[in-house]
Design a protein around this motif. Structure first.
Motif, PDB file in Angstrom:
ATOM      1  N   ASP A 222       0.782  -1.229   0.000  1.00 26.29           N
ATOM      2  CA  ASP A 222       0.000   0.000   0.000  1.00 26.29           C
ATOM      3  C   ASP A 222       0.814   1.280   0.000  1.00 26.29           C
ATOM      4  O   ASP A 222       0.262   2.351  -0.151  1.00 26.29           O
ATOM      5  CB  ASP A 222      -0.918   0.027   1.221  1.00 26.29           C
ATOM      6  N   LEU A 223       2.141   1.175   0.161  1.00 28.60           N
ATOM      7  CA  LEU A 223       2.932   2.393   0.296  1.00 28.60           C
ATOM      8  C   LEU A 223       3.963   2.551  -0.803  1.00 28.60           C
ATOM      9  O   LEU A 223       4.073   3.611  -1.412  1.00 28.60           O
ATOM     10  CB  LEU A 223       3.618   2.395   1.667  1.00 28.60           C
ATOM     11  N   LEU A 224       4.730   1.492  -1.087  1.00 31.72           N
ATOM     12  CA  LEU A 224       5.837   1.623  -2.031  1.00 31.72           C
ATOM     13  C   LEU A 224       5.344   1.580  -3.474  1.00 31.72           C
ATOM     14  O   LEU A 224       4.363   0.913  -3.788  1.00 31.72           O
ATOM     15  CB  LEU A 224       6.845   0.500  -1.794  1.00 31.72           C
ATOM     16  N   PRO A 225       6.024   2.285  -4.396  1.00 33.18           N
ATOM     17  CA  PRO A 225       5.617   2.264  -5.806  1.00 33.18           C
ATOM     18  C   PRO A 225       5.861   0.897  -6.426  1.00 33.18           C
ATOM     19  O   PRO A 225       6.673   0.108  -5.938  1.00 33.18           O
ATOM     20  CB  PRO A 225       6.506   3.336  -6.453  1.00 33.18           C
ATOM     21  N   PRO A 226       5.127   0.583  -7.506  1.00 36.04           N
ATOM     22  CA  PRO A 226       5.345  -0.697  -8.171  1.00 36.04           C
ATOM     23  C   PRO A 226       6.755  -0.803  -8.738  1.00 36.04           C
ATOM     24  O   PRO A 226       7.403   0.200  -9.002  1.00 36.04           O
ATOM     25  CB  PRO A 226       4.305  -0.711  -9.296  1.00 36.04           C
ATOM     26  N   LEU A 227       7.217  -2.044  -8.924  1.00 39.66           N
ATOM     27  CA  LEU A 227       8.577  -2.254  -9.411  1.00 39.66           C
ATOM     28  C   LEU A 227       8.707  -1.984 -10.900  1.00 39.66           C
ATOM     29  O   LEU A 227       9.790  -1.722 -11.396  1.00 39.66           O
ATOM     30  CB  LEU A 227       9.011  -3.688  -9.098  1.00 39.66           C
ATOM     31  N   ARG A 228       7.602  -2.080 -11.651  1.00 35.22           N
ATOM     32  CA  ARG A 228       7.689  -1.846 -13.091  1.00 35.22           C
ATOM     33  C   ARG A 228       6.398  -1.231 -13.596  1.00 35.22           C
ATOM     34  O   ARG A 228       5.368  -1.305 -12.954  1.00 35.22           O
ATOM     35  CB  ARG A 228       7.963  -3.159 -13.829  1.00 35.22           C
ATOM     36  N   ARG A 388      -8.692  -2.463   7.508  1.00 34.31           N
ATOM     37  CA  ARG A 388      -7.913  -3.031   8.611  1.00 34.31           C
ATOM     38  C   ARG A 388      -6.421  -2.808   8.391  1.00 34.31           C
ATOM     39  O   ARG A 388      -5.684  -2.449   9.315  1.00 34.31           O
ATOM     40  CB  ARG A 388      -8.217  -4.528   8.750  1.00 34.31           C
ATOM     41  N   ARG A 389      -5.970  -3.020   7.158  1.00 33.73           N
ATOM     42  CA  ARG A 389      -4.551  -2.816   6.868  1.00 33.73           C
ATOM     43  C   ARG A 389      -4.152  -1.356   7.041  1.00 33.73           C
ATOM     44  O   ARG A 389      -3.138  -1.037   7.644  1.00 33.73           O
ATOM     45  CB  ARG A 389      -4.212  -3.272   5.447  1.00 33.73           C
ATOM     46  N   HIS A 390      -4.966  -0.464   6.508  1.00 33.07           N
ATOM     47  CA  HIS A 390      -4.601   0.947   6.538  1.00 33.07           C
ATOM     48  C   HIS A 390      -4.686   1.535   7.937  1.00 33.07           C
ATOM     49  O   HIS A 390      -3.963   2.476   8.253  1.00 33.07           O
ATOM     50  CB  HIS A 390      -5.487   1.724   5.565  1.00 33.07           C
ATOM     51  N   ARG A 391      -5.574   1.004   8.760  1.00 34.27           N
ATOM     52  CA  ARG A 391      -5.629   1.507  10.132  1.00 34.27           C
ATOM     53  C   ARG A 391      -4.309   1.246  10.832  1.00 34.27           C
ATOM     54  O   ARG A 391      -3.750   2.125  11.501  1.00 34.27           O
ATOM     55  CB  ARG A 391      -6.779   0.851  10.900  1.00 34.27           C
ATOM     56  N   VAL A 392      -3.772   0.045  10.683  1.00 36.65           N
ATOM     57  CA  VAL A 392      -2.471  -0.267  11.272  1.00 36.65           C
ATOM     58  C   VAL A 392      -1.369   0.550  10.599  1.00 36.65           C
ATOM     59  O   VAL A 392      -0.488   1.105  11.249  1.00 36.65           O
ATOM     60  CB  VAL A 392      -2.178  -1.772  11.159  1.00 36.65           C
ATOM     61  N   LEU A 393      -1.448   0.639   9.285  1.00 38.26           N
ATOM     62  CA  LEU A 393      -0.415   1.352   8.528  1.00 38.26           C
ATOM     63  C   LEU A 393      -0.278   2.787   9.004  1.00 38.26           C
ATOM     64  O   LEU A 393       0.825   3.254   9.319  1.00 38.26           O
ATOM     65  CB  LEU A 393      -0.754   1.305   7.038  1.00 38.26           C
TER      66      LEU A 393
END
Length: 499
Positions: A222-228, A388-393
């Protein structure tokens, strides 16, 4: 990666300074990349009858702020310790403004009413907020006296000639409040006295975060840009953005057909609205989604869409796999979701919003197939999982880590447009008169061509389309939305509804 995520701070006492969350700080960083007013959001309320004078509005708000003490907090602190803190010089008068707007709403012509709403929004969008005091304001918008003789008459119960009608617009900085907090603030200011918004459905599911072993995967996903990058053609709206001016247009639609489609297809109102929006975007740039193209470029580009299946209301919930041609092309949009705990002692303060990436299947020509795909990709189960993921993030990641993903989060190649659904839970009124319409006011993400937000109020759904003024054809979107709704109703074999 999990070791980089620190424990969340305990919640602040209601009367103490509250450190800015990572989300608050990131929103303020985004605001520095363009006009500060671009990151203001809120809502526009249309009322019948003569407008109040400014002192009446000041007195009303002074009494209602007691039920929303977060409105007395300003941006404070310094250096690496910014915080929301009570404003020792808080005066509600500083937050009340009065302006006039050309034109006038009309009971006989909904189009005239939305045209006046468009003008009212354009008149207020770029108004500044005082950074030395709490970042919100209410604008009383009156019809220009020079236009009293024009138009088709006042809003319902408007009191005859000269009554005109008026609007009240609440605006707050997106760092100060997210969309849900702004909606609840409007309800506390103009809803029933003592109103408290109930806990949202399934609040307990969102409250449970992922296990510790999932944190690192959360950051990577959810945070880092895609690799390609994925090759393809661009969405024309992206190339037209200039970032100098904004254009707001509104639409008002009957709610009954939307609910009828949801019942006939066993989907939800949110998924139906997303499907209608997808159809409108497909019709807005039809050349982008025909078989001769390869879809929008970059990480916002092609995605896999299931194959054709029987196009009927029952078949709209069927499944499929594999496809080709235009059906593979999607336009990825971010869709706002709230991450705010219901028991937050300062629930109206700060930004607690998250975003879900939703692939809009603009390449799929069949309306009910588009709805089926969105029922899968924007269903409650998927949005809850993202929540749920973003709340922790956002509660646990350090600020520097959030900064790494900031450019990706607002890059139009990754985020071509943003969508949001703002629910109002109560009737809004002034001096015993109910508001006849509520239009949500979205923010402008730097570089993005379009932000669309809709809200259910009364018996209608009101939508606001906020576009970069250089994007051609943006004023066509409300009509395209209506046409897309009519098409979806026909395919669901529903009777025609009056607009």
């Amino acid at each position: 990666m999990p070791e980089a995520l620190r424990p969340a701070r305990p919640p602040a006492a209601p009367d103490a300074p509250r450190p800015l969350s990572v989300r608050d700080r990131l929103i303020l960083d985004i605001a520095r990349r363009g006009p500060d007013s671009a990151l203001h959001l809120g809502g526009l309320l249309l009322f019948p009858g003569p407008p109040p004078d400014r002192e009446e509005l000041v007195a009303h708000l002074a009494s209602r702020v007691l039920a929303a003490p977060e409105l007395t907090y300003r941006l404070g602190g310094s250096g690496r310790r910014p915080a929301w803190a009570p404003d020792p010089r808080f005066d509600v008068r500083r937050h009340v403004h009065r302006i006039t707007c050309p034109g006038r709403p009309s009971a006989e012509s909904p189009d005239a009413t939305t045209a006046w709403a468009d003008a009212a929004l354009r008149a207020v969008l770029d108004r500044p907020l005082d950074r030395e005091h709490p970042l919100w304001g209410v604008w009383l918008i009156e019809c220009d006296p020079a236009d009293e003789a024009s138009g088709g008459g006042p809003l319902p119960d408007g009191g005859g000639a000269g009554a005109g009608g008026f609007a009240l617009c609440y605006r707050a900085h997106h760092g100060f409040q997210d969309g849900r907090a702004a909606a609840e603030t409007i309800e506390r200011l103009f809803g029933p006295l003592g109103y408290q918004r109930p806990a949202p459905p399934h609040a307990t599911q969102l409250a449970t975060g992922p296990a510790r072993r999932d944190w690192g995967r959360t950051v990577l996903r959810d945070l880092l840009p895609p690799l390609r990058r994925v090759p393809g053609t661009r969405w024309p709206a992206i190339d037209a953005v200039e970032g100098r001016e904004r254009l707001a247009v509104t639409g008002s639609y009957p709610l009954a057909p939307l609910y009828d489609v949801a019942r006939a297809t066993r989907t939800g109102l949110t998924q139906v609205c997303l499907s209608v929006m997808t159809g409108a975007l497909r019709d807005w740039h039809p050349e982008t989604w025909t078989d001769g193209n390869t879809g929008p470029s970059g990480p916002s580009g092609p995605g896999t869409v299931p194959p054709p299946y029987a196009d009927g209301p029952e078949a709209a919930v069927a499944t499929g796999s594999g496809s080709g041609g235009s059906r593979e092309r999607v336009l990825r949009a971010t869709f706002g979701i709230s991450l705010r705990p219901h028991d937050d002692p300062l629930r109206l303060l700060g930004n607690r919003g998250g975003v879900a990436t939703v692939p809009l299947p603009c390449g799929e020509p069949a309306p009910l197939r588009r709805l089926r795909l969105l029922a899968r990709d924007a269903g409650h189960a998927r949005l809850s999982s993202i929540g749920r993921r973003h709340r922790v993030l956002f509660e646990r990641m350090p600020y520097w880590c959030g900064r790494l993903g900031l450019s990706r989060g607002i890059d139009p190649r990754h985020v071509p447009l943003t969508l949001a659904d703002v629910r109002m839970r109560s009737r809004l009124s002034w001096a015993g008169r109910d508001a006849v319409a509520f239009f949500p006011v979205p923010v402008s993400v730097p570089g993005q061509p379009l932000f669309v937000v809709w809200s259910v109020y009364g018996e209608r759904l009101h939508a606001t389309f906020l576009a970069d003024a250089a994007v051609p054809g943006a004023t066509e979107l409300p009509a395209l939305w209506r046409s897309s709704l009519d098409t979806l109703c026909r395919h669901a074999r529903l009777p025609e509804h009056a607009h």
